[in-house]
Every structure is written in C-alpha cells, then in structure tokens.
Write an enzyme that holds these catalytic residues in place. Structure first.
Site, short mmCIF file in Angstrom:
data_model
loop_
_atom_site.label_atom_id
_atom_site.label_comp_id
_atom_site.label_asym_id
_atom_site.label_seq_id
_atom_site.Cartn_x
_atom_site.Cartn_y
_atom_site.Cartn_z
N ASP A 112 -72.93 -59.67 -2.19
CA ASP A 112 -73.48 -60.75 -3.00
C ASP A 112 -72.41 -61.29 -3.95
O ASP A 112 -71.44 -60.60 -4.28
CB ASP A 112 -74.71 -60.30 -3.80
CG ASP A 112 -74.40 -59.19 -4.80
OD1 ASP A 112 -73.63 -58.26 -4.45
OD2 ASP A 112 -74.92 -59.22 -5.93
N GLU A 180 -75.35 -56.12 -6.35
CA GLU A 180 -74.43 -55.53 -7.33
C GLU A 180 -74.22 -56.43 -8.54
O GLU A 180 -74.16 -55.95 -9.68
CB GLU A 180 -73.08 -55.24 -6.65
CG GLU A 180 -72.15 -54.35 -7.47
CD GLU A 180 -71.30 -55.12 -8.48
OE1 GLU A 180 -70.74 -54.47 -9.40
OE2 GLU A 180 -71.20 -56.36 -8.36
#
Length: 415
Positions: A112, A180
């Site tokens: 991400d 994350e």
C-alpha cells in the site's frame, strides 16, 4: 542416539561476500527485467484508503510472485477487519519457498502507498539519469516506487537468484500486507502469527543510500484527544461556560513538556481545532498528538504523564483515544549477528555499512515487540518517501539484492 537422529551440520556455501557478489552480478545482467517488474507494481496503484485498488493490487502482486517463484503457492490471508481503523482490504499476500538449510526467514513488506488513486496519471512511472556527487545513476520515479515497491522487487529477485545458482538457503516466507501506511491494525495479527517460529525477519523498507541498514526504530504513540465543555456568552456570562479550547491548550503545553529530546523522546501536537465563534466559550475542542520514543521505559513515562493529566476546570470532560501504534524497537544480540554478516558482504565490495536508528516506525517494530529478530531497511536506495520527488536508484538494485541474499543465505551460520 542413532545416526538418523543426529542433527545435521549447517553448511553455508562460500562467504557472504561471495554469495552477495554472485547475486549482484546475475541481477545486474537482468536490469531490464527488474525495471519492467518495478513498473508493473508501481503502475498498479494501491492507496491504503482504496479497498478496490488494494484488492486488485494484491491480485497483481500474487500473479507476479508466482511468475518469479514458479511452482510456489501464493495465497492471500485475510486480516482482522473488525479492528477499529482497519481498512476492508487488510489482506496479506503470503508465499513460501522451501530451502535446504534449517529454519525460515521472513521477507516482510507492504504494497500500500500514501498516494491517492489517479496519482500515476499525474506522475507516471519513468526512468531518468540523475547526477550527484559527480556520479550519474539511473533512477525510477513514480508513486510508491521507493516506499516500497522497489524493495519488494529486489527481495523476490534476490531469492530467485540464489536458487538459480544453487546457493543453499533457509526457507523463505514472503509477507506483504496492505495497511502498513495506516498502522497495520488489521494485518499485524497475521504478520506476528506467520513469523512466530521463524529465524527472524528482513524488512524490505527503503534503505536510504547504498549500504544503509536500519537496526532500531522509535516507537510511535498516536492520541486523538477530545474535550467537551459548556458554551456560554463570552461577554455576558463567561463564568457559566467551561472552555474546551482552554483545557486542551493547557494539555498541549503539558504534553510538549513531557518531551526529552536528549534521549530521543519527541512530542508533536499535529492538529488543534475547536470552537465556533470568538464571542462564545468553546463547548468542544480536539487535538491530535504524535509521540516518538526510543525505549519502552520512555514510552511508558510519556503515556503515564498524558493519561494522568486532568483539566483545571472539572466541568470539562476529556477523552483520550489511541495509544502506542508501534512499540519501540532496539537491536538485540541476534540483530548484531546479522549486521556482522551484512558487513562481511559489503566489505567484499569496498563498502561499509551505514547503520541508522530512525524515528519512523515500520512493521518491524511489531515483530520485534513479539520477540522476533529483525533487521530493517533491506529495500531500495533512493529518497523522497511520501513525497512528489520520490525515486529509487535502479543502478543500486543488484547491490541491494546481493546484500539481502547474503544475509538470507548465511543467517543459519551467523554467530
């Protein structure tokens, strides 16, 4: 004890420098493949806040891993979407490739990014030459290229290069999560469970400049503080009011006073809002705090100082939501043993390691808090994480992959 029961001696082939050099040379000859793979991942946008894009990105990532590690089963492990603040697509792409040496090494990363969908149209993937300190190198630009899709590419290729040359290594387990950048709230349980019995984890976060590794990270505490007071006319009857803004202004000063930069503890009031009009005693206010600490003791001290505070006006109600998103991580003896392997690898190339303790946290903090050995910053060199000028240095990719490969292959022999 029978001969069958005798433990097999661990034999790590060659030296870390030799292993790293073989991988480095092989991948230097495959730079076009690495660049194409990096473009594939970067152009697949995966903002943390877009579940649809994250799902498509996980599918692309899983297909690509299967291509680079033929015959390996790749699965998507669903995280805990019930955790407050967890995105819907908190899945972890997991792949495991068996090895001939004992134990398992985790390669930990995330796919991400902090960039919204559509950023790739404004800043498409591109390769250019960049010169600094009298040296010209090829760099790749694009959203998420440095943090941290280049790290994923070099990590997967490093293991493929070890196997292509028949270099013994432990089993490697790849774990790539999708949340994350927003705290890994949904995936952290999966990451810890999948790493419990491993030798440890190498985190594919950016490595900064060539030779940089991260051996410690500060813990991150995040608090959302809300105050509820009593509105009143600021001129006619101010005494009937109880200002939420005044209360949180006092808290902001108190919080900042808890900082101790000499030992690495910082406190930042990131946002402050409240009230509505200048002539109204503010009935509501809110602030957000970011706290960084190197040690658990400091983290506990600051948290205790925050939560023991109370407003001078007892009519104001204050709530603290949040806590330590990622605990502090300090290097252990096992981490230093890995660093020695890394030092041996780069010494053969005429380099020295640039070891750093940094203020930013990663999923390595989470694993270290669970008692798992961690070495961080194993990803690409470059600069500009989370910024428009973000870039990864392509010419350093084979070298960074060689360093990672040397640590993986020689981990069982690290003393």
């Amino acid at each position: 004890m029978s001969s069958v029961d005798q433990p097999r001696p661990v034999v790590c082939a060659g030296t870390p420098a030799h292993t790293g050099t073989l991988v480095r040379q092989r991948l230097a000859a495959q730079s076009d493949v690495l660049n194409a793979d990096l473009e594939r991942l970067v152009t697949t946008e995966t903002p943390s806040t877009d579940p649809g894009s994250l799902g498509r990105g996980a599918d692309v990532l899983a297909r690509w891993v299967r291509q680079r590690w033929p015959g390996v089963e790749v699965e998507q492990v669903v995280g805990d979407a019930t955790v407050a603040g967890s995105p819907e697509a908190a899945t972890v792409v997991r792949a495991e490739i068996p090895g001939s040496l004992p134990g398992t090494v985790v390669l930990l990363g995330h796919h991400d990014t902090v960039f919204d969908t559509g950023t790739i149209e404004q800043r498409p993937f591109s390769i250019a030459e960049q010169t600094w300190e009298g040296r010209t190198r090829r760099v790749a630009h694009g959203p998420g290229v440095f943090d941290m899709k280049a790290g994923i590419v070099l990590g997967v290729h490093a293991i493929a290069a070890l196997d292509a040359q028949g270099i013994p290594r432990p089993t490697v387990r790849l774990l790539i999560n999708a949340d994350e950048e927003v705290g890994s709230l949904g995936s952290r349980g999966v990451l810890v469970k999948q790493s419990e019995h491993a030798l440890g984890a190498l985190v594919l976060e950016p490595g900064g400049c060539t030779g940089t590794l991260k051996y410690a990270r500060k813990g991150v505490g995040l608090w959302d503080v809300n105050a509820t007071g009593i509105a009143s006319h600021a001129g006619l009857d101010p005494e009937r009011g109880a200002s939420a803004i005044h209360a949180l202004a006092d808290l902001a000063c108190h919080a900042v006073s808890l900082a101790d930069p000499a030992v690495g503890t910082t406190v930042n009031v990131g946002t402050f809002s409240g009230g509505g009009r200048a002539n109204v005693v503010a009935p509501a206010a809110r602030l957000e705090l970011d706290v960084r600490a190197r040690t658990v003791r400091e983290a506990e001290r600051v948290e205790g100082g925050l939560l023991s505070w109370s407003p001078a006006d007892p009519r104001v109600r204050v709530t603290f939501d949040g806590g330590w998103n990622r605990p502090p991580w300090q290097a252990t003896d096992a981490t230093h043993a890995l660093i020695r392997v890394a030092e041996q690898a780069v010494a053969g190339w005429g380099l020295s390691l640039d070891l750093r303790e940094v203020g930013g946290a990663s999923d390595g903090n989470v694993l270290a808090d669970a008692g798992i050995t961690v070495l961080d910053g194993m990803g690409a060199s470059g600069d500009g994480a989370h910024a428009a000028h973000e870039y990864a240095v392509l010419d350093d990719m084979p070298e960074r992959a060689g360093l990672l490969a040397a640590v993986v292959a020689h981990w069982p022999c690290a003393g």
